[in-house]
Scaffold this active site. Structure first.
Site, PDB file in Angstrom:
ATOM      1  N   GLY A   1       7.946  12.120   1.949  1.00 45.19           N
ATOM      2  CA  GLY A   1       6.730  13.272   1.320  1.00 45.19           C
ATOM      3  C   GLY A   1       5.432  12.384   1.346  1.00 45.19           C
ATOM      4  O   GLY A   1       5.306  11.367   1.621  1.00 45.19           O
TER       5      GLY A   1
ATOM      6  N   GLY B   1       6.451  13.052  -5.345  1.00 44.06           N
ATOM      7  CA  GLY B   1       7.447  12.964  -6.030  1.00 44.06           C
ATOM      8  C   GLY B   1       8.719  12.071  -5.457  1.00 44.06           C
ATOM      9  O   GLY B   1       9.677  12.225  -6.176  1.00 44.06           O
TER      10      GLY B   1
ATOM     11  N   GLU C   1       9.958   1.443  -1.754  1.00 45.89           N
ATOM     12  CA  GLU C   1       8.801   0.829  -0.718  1.00 45.89           C
ATOM     13  C   GLU C   1       8.067   0.040  -1.852  1.00 45.89           C
ATOM     14  O   GLU C   1       7.611   0.192  -2.672  1.00 45.89           O
ATOM     15  CB  GLU C   1       8.040   1.976  -0.213  1.00 45.89           C
ATOM     16  CG  GLU C   1       7.011   1.387   0.675  1.00 45.89           C
ATOM     17  CD  GLU C   1       6.197   2.387   1.579  1.00 45.89           C
ATOM     18  OE1 GLU C   1       5.703   2.201   2.370  1.00 45.89           O
ATOM     19  OE2 GLU C   1       6.364   3.511   1.008  1.00 45.89           O
TER      20      GLU C   1
ATOM     21  N   ASP D   1      13.173   5.510  -1.032  1.00 45.13           N
ATOM     22  CA  ASP D   1      12.074   6.410  -1.169  1.00 45.13           C
ATOM     23  C   ASP D   1      11.048   6.666  -0.093  1.00 45.13           C
ATOM     24  O   ASP D   1       9.859   7.053  -0.220  1.00 45.13           O
ATOM     25  CB  ASP D   1      11.222   6.297  -2.669  1.00 45.13           C
ATOM     26  CG  ASP D   1      10.465   4.942  -2.245  1.00 45.13           C
ATOM     27  OD1 ASP D   1      10.754   4.162  -1.547  1.00 45.13           O
ATOM     28  OD2 ASP D   1       9.546   4.919  -3.159  1.00 45.13           O
TER      29      ASP D   1
ATOM     30  N   GLU E   1      -6.278   4.981  -5.531  1.00 50.50           N
ATOM     31  CA  GLU E   1      -6.042   6.464  -4.897  1.00 50.50           C
ATOM     32  C   GLU E   1      -6.822   7.463  -5.069  1.00 50.50           C
ATOM     33  O   GLU E   1      -6.917   8.953  -4.736  1.00 50.50           O
ATOM     34  CB  GLU E   1      -4.512   6.795  -5.262  1.00 50.50           C
ATOM     35  CG  GLU E   1      -3.185   6.134  -4.785  1.00 50.50           C
ATOM     36  CD  GLU E   1      -2.072   6.612  -5.247  1.00 50.50           C
ATOM     37  OE1 GLU E   1      -1.045   6.036  -4.491  1.00 50.50           O
ATOM     38  OE2 GLU E   1      -1.927   7.225  -6.246  1.00 50.50           O
TER      39      GLU E   1
END
Length: 379
Positions: A189, A194, A213, A264, A325
């Site tokens: 994603g 999420g 990750e 993920d 971020e």
């Protein structure tokens, strides 16, 4: 106790009883409601038929189940009491015990000890009641009572054993949502979608090996967000090398104590992000290296893509508060979204499932979580 959701599952042992009407159906209905509102049913005990204790009434069907929940104990008991009311249980009219359609009690909640006017955990009389302890032993015989410091098996051995077992069982959630039948699932994603939260929940609920990750250890990531032009190529190369090594090592090696593997991310994200961040010549070189590595990797049985709108992604990114971020722009997220869309449209090798989770809170809302499970398993 603070009214907050946990970021991990609580192991909650719940006693169920019914002595009115269709007792088996009441147990089934209650368990399904718990699955929908509280958490997945991980283990179920045998069902025993037991004479009413402390009053004159019909025989009870009694059992225990283990539920994984992210609700705290206060939230859990509130949900159980609401289920009782929804199923028609009425308040006791006097001090004595009475017949009831359904009776739901928290017996153990992790190893917590809680004493409030409304809630006592462990259940204060559990060690005196064979109709609670014997079913509990079926699914928690090694679990230690946090006050008495004895196992459930030890406590049960002092009580008269129950003799009448009923040929009936409450189904486990894994039978309704058998994602463990897949060997390797990759959840992908956009940034803030999420994927890690879902991976963590699925690994806990379905006994999966979790591969996460290792982006937080990448020294180039904070530098990239400050100076994309300078650090794009070393960032993408370091991610590719790390993802290849991790997937090679951890996915290829099965864990004997886990039923499947869930990650993920998948290495394909390297190609998607690098196409956005790298110059044309750099991307050409990068793609050649990627293709050589990609051929050697284990492919997922199912590739799940979690879609959220850019607006929702920015909200999520702001909430989790990672400093590096906070300057991400919607235009950058849109490019990533487009990259994944192009990959998914052109993909012929992998089985891909796209799930729109924009309006779903699958971490805190159990019904939303079940919707995601249903989507994963759709043909």
């Amino acid at each position: 106790m603070k009214n907050i959701h946990s970021n991990h599952n609580h192991k909650t042992f719940i006693a169920l009883g019914s002595n009115l009407g269709d007792r088996k159906q009441h147990l089934l209905d209650a368990s399904r409601r718990m699955e929908q509102r509280l958490g997945l049913i991980i283990s179920t005990a045998s069902v025993y038929e037991v004479p009413a204790a402390g009053f004159t009434g019909g025989d009870f069907l009694n059992t225990c189940i283990l539920v994984n929940t992210r609700k705290n104990a206060q939230e859990t008991i509130a949900i159980l009491q609401q289920i009782e009311r929804d199923m028609g249980r009425v308040p006791r009219t006097g001090k004595n015990y009475e017949d009831r359609v359904i009776d739901l009690d928290i017996v153990l909640f992790d190893d917590q000890v809680i004493t409030t006017p409304d809630l006592q955990i462990p259940h204060p009389r559990m060690h005196e009641r064979n109709f609670v302890l014997q079913p509990l032993v079926d699914i928690a015989y090694k679990v230690i009572h946090p006050i008495l410091n004895k196992s459930m098996a030890e406590l049960s051995s002092t009580l008269e054993p129950l003799e009448k077992m009923v040929d009936f069982e409450i189904p486990l959630s894994r039978k309704r949502y058998p994602i463990q039948d897949l060997n390797f699932i990759a959840v992908e994603g956009n940034i803030g979608s999420g994927k890690t939260s879902l991976t963590h929940k699925l690994s806990e609920d379905f006994n999966a090996k979790q591969v996460l990750e290792r982006f937080a250890d990448n020294p180039f990531l904070p530098l990239f967000y400050k100076d994309k032009e300078r650090y794009s190529f070393p960032l993408e190369m370091s991610f590719l090398a790390d993802r290849y090594q991790q997937l090679s090592d951890e996915v290829a090696q099965q864990d004997l104590f886990k039923e499947f593997t869930i990650a993920d991310y998948y290495v394909i994200k390297s190609l998607i992000f690098s196409k956005i961040t790298l110059e044309k010549e750099e991307y050409s070189l990068y793609k050649r290296l990627f293709n050589m590595m990609y051929k050697e990797l284990v492919k997922p049985d199912l590739y799940v893509y979690l879609y959220q709108t850019e607006e929702r992604l920015l909200e999520n990114i702001k909430k989790r508060g990672r400093d590096y971020e906070q300057n991400i722009e919607a235009s950058y997220l849109s490019k990533i979204q487009q990259g994944y869309a192009e990959f998914i449209r052109s993909q012929q090798e992998l089985k891909v499932k796209v799930i729109d989770v924009t309006d779903l809170d699958f971490v805190n809302n159990q019904e939303d979580y079940l919707k995601v499970l249903e989507k994963i398993l759709e043909d």
